[in-house]
Design an enzyme around this catalytic site. Structure first.
Site, PDB file in Angstrom:
ATOM      1  N   HIS A  41       0.845  -1.367  -0.079  1.00  0.00           N
ATOM      2  CA  HIS A  41       0.092  -0.196  -0.007  1.00  0.00           C
ATOM      3  C   HIS A  41       0.836   1.244   0.066  1.00  0.00           C
ATOM      4  O   HIS A  41       2.111   1.100   0.534  1.00  0.00           O
ATOM      5  CB  HIS A  41      -0.906   0.073   1.183  1.00  0.00           C
ATOM      6  CG  HIS A  41      -1.810   0.860   1.271  1.00  0.00           C
ATOM      7  ND1 HIS A  41      -1.587   2.204   1.995  1.00  0.00           N
ATOM      8  CD2 HIS A  41      -3.196   1.039   1.292  1.00  0.00           C
ATOM      9  CE1 HIS A  41      -2.750   2.956   1.967  1.00  0.00           C
ATOM     10  NE2 HIS A  41      -3.740   2.504   1.672  1.00  0.00           N
ATOM     11  N   ASP A  99       3.261  -4.635   8.056  1.00  0.00           N
ATOM     12  CA  ASP A  99       1.597  -3.805   7.863  1.00  0.00           C
ATOM     13  C   ASP A  99       0.623  -4.962   7.927  1.00  0.00           C
ATOM     14  O   ASP A  99       0.450  -5.416   7.307  1.00  0.00           O
ATOM     15  CB  ASP A  99       1.766  -3.150   6.464  1.00  0.00           C
ATOM     16  CG  ASP A  99       0.504  -2.396   6.106  1.00  0.00           C
ATOM     17  OD1 ASP A  99       0.370  -1.860   4.881  1.00  0.00           O
ATOM     18  OD2 ASP A  99      -0.448  -2.705   6.910  1.00  0.00           O
ATOM     19  N   LYS A 108     -10.535  -0.593  10.709  1.00  0.00           N
ATOM     20  CA  LYS A 108     -10.571  -2.083   9.877  1.00  0.00           C
ATOM     21  C   LYS A 108     -11.122  -3.101  10.351  1.00  0.00           C
ATOM     22  O   LYS A 108     -11.265  -4.082   9.778  1.00  0.00           O
ATOM     23  CB  LYS A 108      -9.259  -2.205   8.974  1.00  0.00           C
ATOM     24  CG  LYS A 108      -8.769  -1.154   8.285  1.00  0.00           C
ATOM     25  CD  LYS A 108      -8.205  -1.308   6.787  1.00  0.00           C
ATOM     26  CE  LYS A 108      -7.432  -0.256   6.217  1.00  0.00           C
ATOM     27  NZ  LYS A 108      -8.274   0.375   5.030  1.00  0.00           N
TER      28      LYS A 108
HETATM   29  C1  LIG Z   1      -2.519  -2.793   3.637  1.00  0.00           C
HETATM   30  C2  LIG Z   1      -2.879  -1.412   3.906  1.00  0.00           C
HETATM   31  N1  LIG Z   1      -1.984  -0.745   4.652  1.00  0.00           N
HETATM   32  C3  LIG Z   1      -2.001   0.509   5.023  1.00  0.00           C
HETATM   33  C4  LIG Z   1      -3.206   0.960   5.038  1.00  0.00           C
HETATM   34  C5  LIG Z   1      -3.596   2.582   5.498  1.00  0.00           C
HETATM   35  O1  LIG Z   1      -4.540   2.477   6.594  1.00  0.00           O
HETATM   36  P1  LIG Z   1      -4.928   3.583   7.231  1.00  0.00           P
HETATM   37  O2  LIG Z   1      -3.859   4.513   7.722  1.00  0.00           O
HETATM   38  O3  LIG Z   1      -5.851   3.456   8.042  1.00  0.00           O
HETATM   39  O4  LIG Z   1      -5.743   4.449   5.954  1.00  0.00           O
HETATM   40  C6  LIG Z   1      -4.305   0.383   4.174  1.00  0.00           C
HETATM   41  C7  LIG Z   1      -5.685   1.119   3.864  1.00  0.00           C
HETATM   42  N2  LIG Z   1      -6.472   0.399   2.875  1.00  0.00           N
HETATM   43  C8  LIG Z   1      -7.319   1.028   2.386  1.00  0.00           C
HETATM   44  C9  LIG Z   1      -7.856   2.299   2.809  1.00  0.00           C
HETATM   45  O5  LIG Z   1      -9.010   2.225   1.787  1.00  0.00           O
HETATM   46  N3  LIG Z   1      -9.025   1.302   0.652  1.00  0.00           N
HETATM   47  C10 LIG Z   1      -8.047   0.432   1.083  1.00  0.00           C
HETATM   48  O6  LIG Z   1      -7.840  -0.417   0.779  1.00  0.00           O
HETATM   49  C11 LIG Z   1      -4.094  -0.868   3.954  1.00  0.00           C
HETATM   50  O7  LIG Z   1      -4.949  -1.615   3.208  1.00  0.00           O
END
Ligand SMILES: Cc1ncc(COP(=O)(O)O)c(CNc2co[nH]c2=O)c1O
Length: 408
Positions: A124, A201, A227
């Site tokens: 990501h 991650d 999540k």
């Molecule tokens: C594997 C992974 N790493 C890091 C992040 C970042 O997380 P955050 O800091 O809470 O935003 C996401 C968010 N993934 C997604 C956010 O929106 N669609 C997605 O697939 C993710 O899926």
């Protein structure tokens, strides 16, 4: 292992009785953010109605109650991750901030020109860009573990890329774009053999499977509250204790100090507070604890098994659609189904299927390098959670077929 009682689970989620464009909501965008059970929603009402106060150092009842609830979540997260000590749990705004914390604290203090950091093609953007920014500043080399045609990490290439110059491996446990589950415990063992650390991650793993940071032997592990049925604005960085203790603070302010003076060096709080400057998202942290309690009450193993059934059924059904190509066909997958359809652009599918009440995600999923390798700039992604049903999968597939017919 009795199956999940999905009907009982759905009772906990008020939003699932919503209609969208006059149709029952079928929410299949859980990899982006999951929905929120009543127990988590009520935690906000309870906090702001009964014991809202700033935490730590307050010498009054509300502050004591808020502090106890806030620090109680740290213990809940410790147990959830199988960590040895609650002081290894740092609250952040989410996975992105957790990774940036490691890059800007451990990275800036330990990386130098000539060193190498290994990330992967599956990452990501939040586990790519912080390392690119730091590499541009410090001059270490960023190397990328390739993926094969199934979207699985090439473990032979990983072994070949590891060397005595590798200082850190930073990889996701589960790909948000493809659903691939990576063998992070084995990757950690190989990294440690070379004297390197590993950051995992875990944003897409913690919703679907039991995570044990001790079994993985992770040096850092990150995830997001939104999540795992919790609120946005809160996440967690787990760190190996001696690493966190040696790392410099990354944000300055209140909470993270011991003494501030103009006449002698300012001294800093011990972990975890050294990394928690300023007033935190108190209600969010408390609500995160309730989300984890909800997951533990339902059973993460039951949730993962149920999602596996949903994924298998959805995969089997969409494979019957001619011109549909699934991206991410590794045998080890979590509840994500990414696909493209000949003659129908993903964004168009997403917009039209929403008209039928179905919410999926279309686009690059913050994984542009990965999608480019598969020759696409966008996919459709359906992702599943504990409250989804087989009937919803049927509704999704029927809507997809209808929309594709319209677009072709
Ligand atoms: C594997 C992974 N790493 C890091 C992040 C970042 O997380 P955050 O800091 O809470 O935003 C996401 C968010 N993934 C997604 C956010 O929106 N669609 C997605 O697939 C993710 O899926």
């Amino acid at each position: 292992q009795p199956a999940l009682d999905v009907a009982a689970v759905r009772q906990d989620f008020p939003i699932l009785s919503r209609q969208v464009h006059g149709k029952p909501l079928v929410y299949l965008d859980n990899a982006a953010t999951s929905q929120t059970p009543r127990q988590v929603i009520d935690a906000f009402d309870d906090y702001y109605s009964r014991y809202n106060a700033n935490i730590h150092r307050g010498l009054h009842t509300l502050s004591d109650e808020a502090t106890a609830a806030f620090e109680g979540t740290r213990e809940t997260v410790r147990a959830f991750l199988g960590a040895a000590d609650a002081r290894q749990i740092i609250f952040t705004r989410g996975t992105t901030e957790a990774i940036n914390l490691v890059a800007n604290s451990w990275g800036r203090a330990n990386l130098k020109a000539g060193d190498e950091v290994l990330i992967s093609m599956l990452e990501h953007h939040s586990n790519i860009v912080p390392w690119q920014l730091l590499a541009a500043e410090i001059g270490f080399t960023l190397k990328v573990i390739p993926v094969d045609e199934r979207g699985a990490l090439d473990q032979q290439a990983y072994r070949a890329l590891l060397s005595e110059r590798t200082r850190l491996v930073a990889v996701n446990h589960v790909s948000n774009a493809l659903g691939t589950v990576n063998p992070v415990a084995e990757m950690a063992r190989l990294a440690h053999e070379q004297g390197a650390l590993i950051l995992v991650d875990g944003a897409q793993a913690t919703p679907h499977q039991r995570v044990n940071v001790d079994a993985i032997d992770a040096d850092f592990y990150a995830f997001s509250g939104h999540k795992i049925y919790g609120p946005t604005g809160v996440g967690v960085l787990y760190g190996r204790r001696e690493l966190l203790e040696a790392m410099p603070p990354w944000q300055g302010g209140g909470e993270m100090i011991k003494t501030v003076s103009f006449d002698s060096p300012t001294t800093f709080a011990a972990i975890p507070h050294k990394f928690e400057a300023g007033t935190p998202a108190i209600a969010e942290v408390i609500a995160l604890g309730k989300a984890i309690e909800w997951i533990e009450g339902v059973g993460i193993e039951k949730i993962g098994a149920w999602e596996g059934e949903l994924l298998a059924h959805a995969t089997q059904e969409v494979q019957a659609i001619d011109g549909l190509r699934i991206l991410g066909t590794s045998p080890e997958k979590a509840a994500v189904l990414s696909f493209v359809v000949d003659g129908a652009h993903s964004q168009d599918i997403g917009l039209l299927i929403d008209q039928l009440g179905v919410a999926i995600r279309t686009g690059h999923h913050c994984a542009q390098p990965l999608l480019a390798q598969f020759g696409v700039d966008a996919t459709c992604r359906a992702s599943f959670a504990a409250y989804n049903t087989l009937e919803e999968v049927e509704t999704f597939v029927a809507a997809l077929q209808r929309v594709i017919t319209m677009l072709r």
